[in-house]
Design a protein around this motif. Structure first.
Motif, short mmCIF file in Angstrom:
data_model
loop_
_atom_site.label_atom_id
_atom_site.label_comp_id
_atom_site.label_asym_id
_atom_site.label_seq_id
_atom_site.Cartn_x
_atom_site.Cartn_y
_atom_site.Cartn_z
N ASN A 1 49.68 60.51 43.09
CA ASN A 1 49.35 61.39 44.22
C ASN A 1 49.84 62.80 43.93
O ASN A 1 50.97 63.00 43.48
CB ASN A 1 49.99 60.87 45.50
N LYS B 1 46.90 66.35 48.28
CA LYS B 1 47.36 65.96 49.60
C LYS B 1 48.39 66.97 50.10
O LYS B 1 48.96 67.73 49.31
CB LYS B 1 47.99 64.56 49.55
N GLU C 1 51.87 63.98 54.22
CA GLU C 1 51.49 62.61 53.84
C GLU C 1 52.51 61.95 52.93
O GLU C 1 52.33 60.79 52.54
CB GLU C 1 50.12 62.64 53.15
#
Length: 902
Positions: free
Chosen positions: A607, A630, A634
């Motif tokens: 991520n 992101k 998050e």
């Protein structure tokens, strides 16, 4: 006939499939891999961009070649001795031409689209920097996102135009010389050649030459824009001569090239050489005059008045360089070193004192690999520095993942099953405090062993490591063979993979990976079943680079323990070398740490989180790849709490700051206040390179609580006295803030190297060093720490003793402290502080209180040492290690005797 055509077509298809089988399989694996990770849209962004470019480029190139071929074909036919049947007689030649045209067009379109797809996407998705360059008034985004593509297209078109001219002339020579092979070269008639060439391809040459000169004017426009990267003056960027002379001549050359384009076009059409020569000569003359003028102005005018005339251009360089490396908003504090610490001050700063680092990176890594690998197939690639709240106390620790060493398996268990089906993962981490060692001078472990001996309140629900820094080969999991989890005595504990990663090993996938890895075992193995999965690209750096190759990654990923799981954090940078006026360092002149990448050590999930939303380059990436990044909202706060300011970025900023802390153009020009990163002496008899920056947990002067900071020190250029200390903050909402403590220049402040010299010059310490450096032993210096406390500096140096054996392990034997020109050596920080502050006379009436406090510090230190020995003895007894148990009991007895005597 149809059957023959079908067989022929089938054979062609089979041959093409065999030729391109590797590319087809590689493409299929990539599709499955990106799909598994959820980044298929990122992969297709590139593919679609390439295809969108390739189709129109192919069409344009095909038409250009076709039209040029048609025009040349007519010219060839007109030649008296041309062979008419070669280009016009049969349909076969037409088919050959079409095939050749398709191949050339396809090659060019693929080459251009794969090279420039990203530049075009950046061009179309540029984001303003909200800062303009001082020469042209363009936003910085034009230079970063748009100018590189413009320059690339210009270079490409100029190359193609030159190739067309060369091709035309060579073709004419080949055809006209075919019937004159017997003629002597001396009979060559220049006029005849000129008239013949003009008659043969006059229009083509006229058009191409016209276009070359048009684009030459474009080239000079680009050159004028690139003056913002000029290295000519005293500072990087457009200088006085660039602006006042070169820029003026570039404007003249732009206009002159446009005029010459028209003259050359008409001259070629009318077969007039003289106007062509005059036009081209005029351009050459202006170019020469520009070079001479620039040289004269630079050496006759600028050099004698450089400080005055270059002042605004130096200021541009300073401002834009500081902005590009994000050092323009440093909080600068004058730190007046008074060295007036009291025991009360030490008590107030106990959070700093208790976290002073006496464990050093290299000796600790040697110890980890010497004692904690457990089995030959494990390794510790690196030790990471981090901070955890352990038993309610904010503590700096060393932590290292125990990874599988597949290179070691090659020599000892090198068959395919062992390497890829059995030894699939590493196991656990080792964690030790940096502020304490055992009584033997070894790391004070809070997590060690297999299975993990966890003395902390951190949970370790799944300590397995399937993805890591040294995990460089694939593994097939969930097979009929059990995976070795960890050694348990003379046996092994086994495990079956429970993570989400992996590509299912269906029959077609087994065929695909057999081809991909050139290994038939995927098909022949009876241990692989329908539930088996293959884990590929397990090296975390390779993994993130494959997803986002356009980012620059820090060289030091680090592991984090969070909610019972292991995660790796990688710092990613956005960089460019196209920032105007900014001094290049290496191959960049702009950098931001805008991305944190988090990789799950079991599931392999990757991520990308944006941590700097003000960076225009990362904003551009977000527009190009909307599904890639992101927001920090998050990411769990527990992982965010472990964000470190990256050492790679910090080192670059320190390097820039050695010169660009000077913001006055006059001072900068005179180089009267140059710094250098402090030198360090690693060993007693050898001087190393630059002192490494280090992470510390401390309370910075003026702040209310301890925090992790990254620190480095600066000396005067070619001097050893320290002038400043730079700290990068990263905790409690202060991530990325830089604080520069400037020391007074009217007194000598020891830098790391002067501190080392002070150690070697101390009579008592030097005797010990000489004694220890004999009989097969050597003394190793640890990591130097210079700690600001209140208005004082405390210098700390751990000393290690290491025997000369190949696998010997260094042990921390002494801590040396320097304060206010007084130096002491002791077994621990507390003992050293007791020596420093317990022996100093107080001008008031607090001497007895100080001595009492210092004795309490000493007693506390002995008590901790007793406790440590007692725990080690119990652990040895528990494990049946009676030899070690006896040694610990002996040491306990000696220490109790010492305390009794005191």
């Amino acid at each position: 006939m149809k059957k023959k055509v079908t067989i022929t077509s089938l054979i062609i298809i089979i041959v093409l499939a065999l030729i391109f089988i590797d590319s087809i399989v590689s493409f299929s694996v990539s599709i499955k891999w990106f799909s598994e990770l959820g980044y298929l849209s990122v992969y297709f962004t590139k593919l679609l961009a390439v295809l969108k470019l390739m189709v129109p480029i192919f069409a344009v190139v095909y038409l250009v070649i076709y039209i040029y071929y048609k025009s040349i074909k007519k010219s060839v036919i007109k030649l008296k001795r041309a062979v008419e049947v070669d280009l016009n007689k049969t349909k076969r030649n037409k088919k050959i031409f079409i095939i050749v045209d398709v191949i050339i067009s396809l090659f060019i379109s693929i080459s251009i689209s794969t090279t420039y797809w990203y530049q075009i996407l950046q061009f179309n998705n540029s984001v303003d920097f909200s800062k303009v360059d001082p020469l042209f008034g363009y936003d910085i985004s034009f230079f970063v996102f748009k100018l590189p593509l413009i320059k690339s297209i210009y270079s490409l078109i100029m190359s193609l135009l030159v190739i067309l001219i060369i091709f035309t002339i060579v073709l004419y020579l080949v055809i006209t010389m075919k019937d004159k092979m017997s003629d002597s070269i001396q009979n060559f008639n220049r006029k005849e050649f000129k008239n013949g060439l003009t008659s043969f391809a006059g229009k083509q040459l006229a058009v191409v030459s016209f276009l070359i000169l048009i684009f030459l004017s474009v080239g000079y426009f680009i050159k004028s824009l690139e003056l913002v990267y000029s290295p000519r003056g005293v500072a990087y960027g457009a200088s006085y001569t660039d602006v006042k002379v070169t820029f003026l001549f570039y404007k003249i050359l732009i206009v002159l090239s446009l005029i010459a384009a028209v003259i050359v076009f008409i001259g070629i059409i009318r077969s007039k050489v003289k106007p062509i020569l005059i036009a081209i000569a005029s351009i050459i003359v202006v170019i020469v005059i520009e070079g001479v003028s620039s040289y004269v102005v630079q050496n006759a005018i600028v050099r004698s008045n450089e400080k005055t005339v270059e002042k605004p251009y130096i200021q541009n360089n300073i401002d834009y360089t500081r902005d590009a490396y994000n050092i323009s908003d440093i909080d600068e504090i004058n730190f007046n070193v008074e060295d007036n610490l009291t025991l009360d001050d030490l008590s107030k700063n106990q959070d700093t004192i208790s976290n002073i680092k006496i464990n050093s990176f290299e000796p600790a890594l040697d110890f980890y690999n010497g004692v904690q690998v457990i089995r030959y197939y494990y390794t510790f690639n690196d030790i990471d520095v981090d901070r955890y709240t352990l038993d309610g106390k904010y503590t700096e620790v060393f932590v290292a993942p125990r990874e599988i060493d597949q290179d070691a398996l090659k020599e000892n268990a090198g068959n395919w099953q062992n390497r890829h089906l059995v030894y699939t993962h590493g196991y656990g981490v080792v964690m030790s405090k940096v502020n304490s060692v055992t009584s033997q001078g070894q790391p004070d472990f809070v997590i060690d062993g297999i299975p993990p001996n966890n003395k902390t309140d951190l949970s370790l629900d799944n300590p397995r490591i399937y993805f890591g820094e040294k995990t460089n080969d694939y593994s097939v999991v969930n097979t009929d063979l059990p995976e070795i989890d960890y050694p348990k005595g003379d046996e092994n504990q086994y495990n079956s993979y429970e993570g989400n990663a992996g590509i299912k090993m269906s029959f077609l996938n087994r065929v695909m990976f057999s081809i991909y890895y050139k290994n038939i075992n995927f098909l022949l193995s009876k241990d692989i079943n329908s539930e088996s999965k293959i884990l590929v690209t397990r090296n975390i750096v390779d993994r993130v680079k494959k997803i986002a190759p356009f980012l620059t990654y820090d060289s030091d990923p680090y592991i984090v323990v969070s909610n019972g799981q292991f995660y790796y954090i990688l710092d990613a940078y956005t960089t460019t070398d196209k920032y105007p006026y900014s001094q290049p360092y290496g191959d960049i002149n702009y950098v931001r740490n805008s991305i944190k990448v988090v990789v799950d050590a079991v599931n392999g999930d990757v991520n990308f989180y944006i941590v700097d939303e003000n960076d225009p380059i990362v904003e551009s990436y977000s527009k190009i790849f909307p599904d890639l990044f992101k927001t920090l909202d998050e990411l769990p706060q527990d992982i965010q709490d472990h964000f470190r300011y990256p050492e790679g970025l910090f080192n670059v900023q320190c390097d820039v700051l050695t010169k660009y802390h000077m913001t006055d153009p006059g001072v900068f020009f005179n180089s009267e206040d140059l710094w250098q990163i402090s030198q360090n002496e690693k060993a007693v008899d050898s001087v190393s390179d630059i002192n490494d920056s280090s992470y510390f947990v401390m309370r910075l002067p003026g702040n209310e609580s301890e925090e992790m900071v990254l620190v480095d020190y600066f000396n005067m250029k070619d001097r050893e006295n320290m002038v400043s200390l730079l700290a990068a903050r990263m905790d409690k909402g202060n991530y990325g803030k830089l604080v520069l403590y400037r020391f007074p220049t009217d007194k000598t402040i020891y830098g790391p190297l002067l501190f080392k010299k002070k150690i070697n010059q101390d009579e008592n310490i030097s005797k010990d060093l000489s004694l220890w450096n004999k009989d097969g032993s050597e003394v190793i210096y640890g990591d130097t720490a210079i700690i600001p406390i209140e208005n004082s500096l405390l210098y700390v140096e751990p000393l290690y003793l290491k025997s000369s054996g190949e696998n010997s392990i260094p042990e921390m034997k002494r801590v040396i402290l320097l304060y206010n020109d007084e130096i002491v050596s002791a077994n621990s920080i507390d003992e050293a502080l007791a020596q420093l502050f317990g022996s100093k006379e107080d001008n008031g009436n607090n001497k007895d209180v100080q001595e009492n406090d210092s004795s309490q510090v000493l007693t506390q230190s002995k008590a901790e040492e007793l406790k440590g020995l007692y725990e080690k003895a119990l652990e040895a007894q528990k494990n049946g290690n009676w030899s070690s148990y006896g040694e610990y009991i002996d040491e306990l007895g000696k220490l109790i005797s010492e305390l009794t005597e005191e």
